[in-house]
Motif scaffolding. Structure first.
Motif, PDB file in Angstrom:
ATOM      1  N   ALA A  41       0.825  -1.206   0.000  1.00  0.00           N
ATOM      2  CA  ALA A  41       0.000   0.000   0.000  1.00  0.00           C
ATOM      3  C   ALA A  41       0.859   1.256   0.000  1.00  0.00           C
ATOM      4  O   ALA A  41       0.572   2.220  -0.719  1.00  0.00           O
ATOM      5  N   ALA A  42       1.917   1.250   0.799  1.00  0.00           N
ATOM      6  CA  ALA A  42       2.806   2.407   0.846  1.00  0.00           C
ATOM      7  C   ALA A  42       3.479   2.631  -0.507  1.00  0.00           C
ATOM      8  O   ALA A  42       3.621   3.773  -0.969  1.00  0.00           O
ATOM      9  N   ASP A  43       3.871   1.552  -1.154  1.00  0.00           N
ATOM     10  CA  ASP A  43       4.543   1.653  -2.453  1.00  0.00           C
ATOM     11  C   ASP A  43       3.593   2.148  -3.537  1.00  0.00           C
ATOM     12  O   ASP A  43       3.980   2.929  -4.408  1.00  0.00           O
ATOM     13  N   LEU A  44       2.347   1.699  -3.464  1.00  0.00           N
ATOM     14  CA  LEU A  44       1.369   2.036  -4.501  1.00  0.00           C
ATOM     15  C   LEU A  44       0.670   3.373  -4.256  1.00  0.00           C
ATOM     16  O   LEU A  44       0.084   3.946  -5.179  1.00  0.00           O
ATOM     17  N   GLY A  45       0.699   3.830  -3.012  1.00  0.00           N
ATOM     18  CA  GLY A  45      -0.122   4.982  -2.668  1.00  0.00           C
ATOM     19  C   GLY A  45      -1.565   4.580  -2.497  1.00  0.00           C
ATOM     20  O   GLY A  45      -2.498   5.350  -2.793  1.00  0.00           O
ATOM     21  N   ALA A  46      -1.777   3.356  -2.017  1.00  0.00           N
ATOM     22  CA  ALA A  46      -3.115   2.803  -1.824  1.00  0.00           C
ATOM     23  C   ALA A  46      -3.383   2.625  -0.327  1.00  0.00           C
ATOM     24  O   ALA A  46      -2.550   2.971   0.518  1.00  0.00           O
ATOM     25  N   SER A  47      -4.553   2.088   0.000  1.00  0.00           N
ATOM     26  CA  SER A  47      -4.898   1.766   1.381  1.00  0.00           C
ATOM     27  C   SER A  47      -5.056   0.258   1.489  1.00  0.00           C
ATOM     28  O   SER A  47      -5.660  -0.371   0.620  1.00  0.00           O
ATOM     29  N   PHE A  48      -4.521  -0.305   2.569  1.00  0.00           N
ATOM     30  CA  PHE A  48      -4.569  -1.755   2.765  1.00  0.00           C
ATOM     31  C   PHE A  48      -5.624  -2.131   3.792  1.00  0.00           C
ATOM     32  O   PHE A  48      -5.700  -1.532   4.868  1.00  0.00           O
TER      33      PHE A  48
END
Length: 285
Positions: A41-48
């Motif tokens: 998530a941190a790498d993608l800019g997403a939420s896990f």
């Protein structure tokens, strides 16, 4: 736009999530491995969101969490799945585990999230070419268990149910199924010759081919269907081509039965209410 990609921490799911993020979507990804999920998530800019996709309760808990975090959902990519159980395994809720992971789970999650879908929502069900390997009645479990036979049956039922859902949501959402093709993912890497007995004599060759298969390439058609669908109720191959299903799988009654069977099997009386990640499948003796 907000998208949910199940199993989005690695493999094809992560590549789909990356493509949706590149297109400017807000992306939620799910998985069971908290450290890997947080890192992805941190790498993608997403939420896990941690989720136990192998149980009905786990999928319902996930749907509840999504509804809390997102006011609406524009894209749902049901990517999670796999032939994960070499021996026949039964979940704490009493379902054959491969069926629960690849068929019951995606359907119950989709049904639970229907109220959150926007007027022009896109649902993408990731299936597999393995559905063609189950020639019999999809509602009858094969007499002899193998991981691939259970997987083929589950993916066939998933595909049938997806076609039923597409008809139900004709004026509300686009619903399509896609075979992303082969990819060297963690799930594929974990396979053994026992999972696919027919391949045991050519296993080294199979593994050589699998290692060359790109998850990024496999993610292209699912991402395209999420971003720019051109129709609904279609089955797509990995080359972005819509393909006709075998005649017997085009039967609307069979498709409706596949959807309704999943709904009936995942009714509240069948659910063991547990928090996410608390339930592990147990082997049937």
């Amino acid at each position: 736009m907000i998208a949910l990609v199940t199993g989005g921490t690695a493999g094809i799911g992560r590549q789909i999530a990356a493509k949706l993020r590149s297109a400017g979507l807000t992306v939620l990804i799910t998985g069971r491995d908290q450290p890997r999920g947080a890192a992805a998530a941190a790498d993608l800019g997403a939420s896990f969101l941690p989720a136990d996709h192998a149980t009905i309760a786990g999928n319902l808990h996930l749907a509840e969490r999504v509804r809390e975090l997102a006011p609406h959902l524009d894209v749902l990519v049901n990517n999670v799945g796999g032939a994960a159980f070499t021996q026949r395994t039964v979940t704490a809720e009493g379902h054959e585990a491969t069926l629960a992971l690849n068929y019951l789970g995606p359907i119950v999650l989709t049904q639970a999230l229907l109220p959150t879908l926007t007027a022009d929502a896109r649902i993408v069900q990731v299936v597999s070419s393995a559905f063609t390997m189950h020639p019999g009645d999809p509602f009858t479990e094969p007499a002899r268990y193998t991981a691939i036979s259970a997987y083929a049956r589950a993916k066939q039922l998933n595909l049938l149910a997806t076609m039923s859902l597409a008809r139900q949501l004709t004026d509300r959402a686009t619903v399509n199924a896609v075979n992303p093709g082969m990819a060297w993912t963690p799930g594929v890497q974990a396979l053994t010759p026992e999972a696919v007995p027919a391949w045991r004599y050519i296993w080294p060759l199979v593994r050589m081919i699998q290692r060359r298969a790109s998850p990024e390439k496999a993610a292209r058609t699912p991402a395209l269907l999420a971003l720019h669908p051109t129709g609904t109720g279609q089955f797509y191959e990995s080359d972005e081509t819509a393909k006709s299903l075998p005649q017997r799988l085009r039967d609307p009654a069979l498709q409706t039965r596949a959807w309704q069977t999943a709904v009936d099997l995942t009714a509240p009386r069948h659910i063991v209410d547990r928090p996410p990640n608390a339930s592990e499948p147990t082997r049937k003796e």
